[in-house]
Motif scaffolding. Structure first.
Motif, PDB file in Angstrom:
ATOM      1  N   GLU A 123     -50.276  -8.152 -26.464  1.00  0.00           N
ATOM      2  CA  GLU A 123     -49.778  -9.530 -26.517  1.00  0.00           C
ATOM      3  C   GLU A 123     -50.926 -10.526 -26.438  1.00  0.00           C
ATOM      4  OE1 GLU A 123     -46.231 -10.823 -24.467  1.00  0.00           O
ATOM      5  OE2 GLU A 123     -45.744  -8.725 -24.070  1.00  0.00           O
ATOM      6  N   GLY A 124     -51.028 -11.380 -27.446  1.00  0.00           N
ATOM      7  CA  GLY A 124     -52.024 -12.435 -27.464  1.00  0.00           C
ATOM      8  C   GLY A 124     -53.443 -11.980 -27.735  1.00  0.00           C
ATOM      9  N   HIS A 125     -53.628 -10.754 -28.187  1.00  0.00           N
ATOM     10  CA  HIS A 125     -54.974 -10.239 -28.466  1.00  0.00           C
ATOM     11  C   HIS A 125     -55.607 -11.026 -29.604  1.00  0.00           C
ATOM     12  CE1 HIS A 125     -58.268  -7.463 -29.209  1.00  0.00           C
ATOM     13  NE2 HIS A 125     -57.995  -6.902 -28.043  1.00  0.00           N
ATOM     14  N   LYS A 126     -56.899 -11.313 -29.480  1.00  0.00           N
ATOM     15  CA  LYS A 126     -57.589 -12.136 -30.480  1.00  0.00           C
ATOM     16  C   LYS A 126     -57.740 -11.446 -31.831  1.00  0.00           C
ATOM     17  CE  LYS A 126     -62.138 -10.664 -29.103  1.00  0.00           C
ATOM     18  NZ  LYS A 126     -62.921 -10.512 -27.977  1.00  0.00           N
ATOM     19  N   GLN A 127     -57.621 -10.108 -31.888  1.00  0.00           N
ATOM     20  CA  GLN A 127     -57.756  -9.407 -33.175  1.00  0.00           C
ATOM     21  C   GLN A 127     -56.446  -9.295 -33.946  1.00  0.00           C
ATOM     22  OE1 GLN A 127     -60.038  -5.878 -33.637  1.00  0.00           O
ATOM     23  NE2 GLN A 127     -61.463  -6.410 -32.017  1.00  0.00           N
ATOM     24  N   LEU A 128     -55.355  -9.786 -33.378  1.00  0.00           N
ATOM     25  CA  LEU A 128     -54.106  -9.815 -34.138  1.00  0.00           C
ATOM     26  C   LEU A 128     -54.254 -10.822 -35.271  1.00  0.00           C
ATOM     27  CD1 LEU A 128     -51.363  -9.749 -31.346  1.00  0.00           C
ATOM     28  CD2 LEU A 128     -51.895  -7.947 -32.979  1.00  0.00           C
ATOM     29  N   PRO A 129     -53.702 -10.524 -36.443  1.00  0.00           N
ATOM     30  CA  PRO A 129     -53.841 -11.480 -37.548  1.00  0.00           C
ATOM     31  C   PRO A 129     -53.126 -12.794 -37.238  1.00  0.00           C
ATOM     32  CG  PRO A 129     -52.432  -9.634 -38.176  1.00  0.00           C
ATOM     33  CD  PRO A 129     -52.962  -9.332 -36.823  1.00  0.00           C
ATOM     34  N   SER A 130     -53.731 -13.893 -37.673  1.00  0.00           N
ATOM     35  CA  SER A 130     -53.094 -15.197 -37.448  1.00  0.00           C
ATOM     36  C   SER A 130     -51.910 -15.386 -38.398  1.00  0.00           C
ATOM     37  CB  SER A 130     -54.112 -16.319 -37.624  1.00  0.00           C
ATOM     38  OG  SER A 130     -54.716 -16.239 -38.894  1.00  0.00           O
ATOM     39  N   ASN A 131     -51.957 -14.738 -39.552  1.00  0.00           N
ATOM     40  CA  ASN A 131     -50.867 -14.811 -40.525  1.00  0.00           C
ATOM     41  C   ASN A 131     -49.800 -13.780 -40.146  1.00  0.00           C
ATOM     42  OD1 ASN A 131     -49.160 -14.810 -42.704  1.00  0.00           O
ATOM     43  ND2 ASN A 131     -50.749 -14.496 -44.238  1.00  0.00           N
ATOM     44  N   LYS A 132     -48.699 -14.249 -39.585  1.00  0.00           N
ATOM     45  CA  LYS A 132     -47.646 -13.345 -39.120  1.00  0.00           C
ATOM     46  C   LYS A 132     -46.812 -12.764 -40.253  1.00  0.00           C
ATOM     47  CE  LYS A 132     -47.352 -15.076 -34.451  1.00  0.00           C
ATOM     48  NZ  LYS A 132     -46.487 -15.466 -33.357  1.00  0.00           N
ATOM     49  N   ALA A 133     -47.048 -13.204 -41.481  1.00  0.00           N
ATOM     50  CA  ALA A 133     -46.315 -12.670 -42.629  1.00  0.00           C
ATOM     51  C   ALA A 133     -46.960 -11.400 -43.181  1.00  0.00           C
ATOM     52  CB  ALA A 133     -46.217 -13.725 -43.720  1.00  0.00           C
ATOM     53  N   LEU A 134     -48.201 -11.114 -42.773  1.00  0.00           N
ATOM     54  CA  LEU A 134     -48.877  -9.906 -43.254  1.00  0.00           C
ATOM     55  C   LEU A 134     -48.200  -8.657 -42.704  1.00  0.00           C
ATOM     56  CD1 LEU A 134     -52.704 -10.658 -42.874  1.00  0.00           C
ATOM     57  CD2 LEU A 134     -51.447 -10.275 -44.994  1.00  0.00           C
ATOM     58  N   PRO A 135     -48.118  -7.604 -43.517  1.00  0.00           N
ATOM     59  CA  PRO A 135     -47.614  -6.337 -42.986  1.00  0.00           C
ATOM     60  C   PRO A 135     -48.622  -5.768 -41.979  1.00  0.00           C
ATOM     61  CG  PRO A 135     -47.638  -6.310 -45.389  1.00  0.00           C
ATOM     62  CD  PRO A 135     -48.378  -7.532 -44.952  1.00  0.00           C
ATOM     63  N   ILE A 136     -48.113  -5.148 -40.938  1.00  0.00           N
ATOM     64  CA  ILE A 136     -48.958  -4.494 -39.945  1.00  0.00           C
ATOM     65  C   ILE A 136     -48.490  -3.053 -39.810  1.00  0.00           C
ATOM     66  CG2 ILE A 136     -49.646  -4.417 -37.521  1.00  0.00           C
ATOM     67  CD1 ILE A 136     -49.333  -7.424 -37.389  1.00  0.00           C
ATOM     68  N   VAL A 137     -49.438  -2.131 -39.891  1.00  0.00           N
ATOM     69  CA  VAL A 137     -49.152  -0.718 -39.653  1.00  0.00           C
ATOM     70  C   VAL A 137     -49.792  -0.381 -38.314  1.00  0.00           C
ATOM     71  CG1 VAL A 137     -49.450   1.649 -40.445  1.00  0.00           C
ATOM     72  CG2 VAL A 137     -49.076  -0.179 -42.104  1.00  0.00           C
ATOM     73  N   VAL A 138     -48.961   0.064 -37.368  1.00  0.00           N
ATOM     74  CA  VAL A 138     -49.435   0.360 -36.024  1.00  0.00           C
ATOM     75  C   VAL A 138     -49.505   1.865 -35.857  1.00  0.00           C
ATOM     76  CG1 VAL A 138     -49.058  -0.097 -33.574  1.00  0.00           C
ATOM     77  CG2 VAL A 138     -48.167  -1.686 -35.266  1.00  0.00           C
TER      78      VAL A 138
ATOM     79  N   SER B 263     -58.979  -1.783 -33.091  1.00  0.00           N
ATOM     80  CA  SER B 263     -58.615  -1.234 -31.783  1.00  0.00           C
ATOM     81  C   SER B 263     -58.014  -2.331 -30.911  1.00  0.00           C
ATOM     82  CB  SER B 263     -59.845  -0.645 -31.091  1.00  0.00           C
ATOM     83  OG  SER B 263     -59.506  -0.224 -29.789  1.00  0.00           O
ATOM     84  N   ILE B 264     -56.715  -2.199 -30.647  1.00  0.00           N
ATOM     85  CA  ILE B 264     -56.030  -3.108 -29.731  1.00  0.00           C
ATOM     86  C   ILE B 264     -55.154  -2.239 -28.835  1.00  0.00           C
ATOM     87  CG2 ILE B 264     -54.530  -5.107 -29.477  1.00  0.00           C
ATOM     88  CD1 ILE B 264     -55.216  -5.915 -32.351  1.00  0.00           C
ATOM     89  N   PRO B 265     -55.661  -1.821 -27.668  1.00  0.00           N
ATOM     90  CA  PRO B 265     -54.865  -0.965 -26.785  1.00  0.00           C
ATOM     91  C   PRO B 265     -53.502  -1.586 -26.469  1.00  0.00           C
ATOM     92  CG  PRO B 265     -57.119  -1.065 -26.020  1.00  0.00           C
ATOM     93  CD  PRO B 265     -56.990  -2.078 -27.122  1.00  0.00           C
ATOM     94  N   LEU B 266     -52.501  -0.727 -26.342  1.00  0.00           N
ATOM     95  CA  LEU B 266     -51.122  -1.177 -26.148  1.00  0.00           C
ATOM     96  C   LEU B 266     -50.988  -2.175 -25.004  1.00  0.00           C
ATOM     97  CD1 LEU B 266     -48.132  -0.913 -26.935  1.00  0.00           C
ATOM     98  CD2 LEU B 266     -47.983   1.029 -25.399  1.00  0.00           C
ATOM     99  N   ASN B 267     -51.660  -1.916 -23.887  1.00  0.00           N
ATOM    100  CA  ASN B 267     -51.499  -2.808 -22.727  1.00  0.00           C
ATOM    101  C   ASN B 267     -52.183  -4.159 -22.906  1.00  0.00           C
ATOM    102  OD1 ASN B 267     -54.086  -1.846 -22.542  1.00  0.00           O
ATOM    103  ND2 ASN B 267     -53.961  -1.245 -20.396  1.00  0.00           N
ATOM    104  N   THR B 268     -52.942  -4.360 -23.989  1.00  0.00           N
ATOM    105  CA  THR B 268     -53.583  -5.656 -24.244  1.00  0.00           C
ATOM    106  C   THR B 268     -53.044  -6.315 -25.509  1.00  0.00           C
ATOM    107  OG1 THR B 268     -55.387  -4.719 -25.572  1.00  0.00           O
ATOM    108  CG2 THR B 268     -55.731  -4.815 -23.184  1.00  0.00           C
TER     109      THR B 268
END
Length: 137
Positions: free
Chosen positions: A77-92, A70-75
């Protein structure tokens, strides 16, 4: 050229029928690069994709895809639960797919080039009979 002018109604009919055939694909996919639920599951299972739900906390608690962060849209950018590996696929995902498309665009600008929205959102996820859960509370 004369044929086209004399038979404009045939040309119009052909154009309309072609448009109607394309409409479901255009309306369902909506966002560029959107993935269908089956493709999202494949990305999660084979490529370790991260599933992110950008709904508000109340919506997330009422029901969400199993394992979604759970990462609400308004939070976002810079959320701590975003993966540190930016190469991973993300499904939103969100309820319908509209917020997810915006979120995927934001994530791509942040360097997550493999961020893609889920076509149809949670509704499509449920229609595909994929697991959902509710948050305790």
């Amino acid at each position: 050229m004369n044929f086209l002018l004399e038979n404009w109604y045939l040309v119009l009919t052909a154009v309309l029928s072609g448009g109607l055939l394309l409409w479901p694909a255009l309306a369902k996919g909506g966002a560029a690069g959107a993935v269908e639920p089956a493709e999202a599951v494949r990305l999660i299972n084979r490529e370790k994709a991260v599933l992110i739900d950008v709904c508000e906390a109340e919506e997330y608690a009422a029901g969400h895809a199993q394992g979604a962060r759970s990462i609400p849209l308004n939070t976002l950018e810079g959320h701590k639960q975003l993966p540190s590996n930016k190469a991973l696929p993300i499904v939103v995902m969100c309820q319908s797919g509209a917020r997810a498309a915006r979120a995927a665009g934001m994530l791509r600008k942040l360097g997550y080039e493999k961020a893609r929205p889920l076509a149809g959102g949670l509704k499509a996820w449920r229609e595909a009979n994929l697991p959902t859960e509710r948050s305790a509370g």
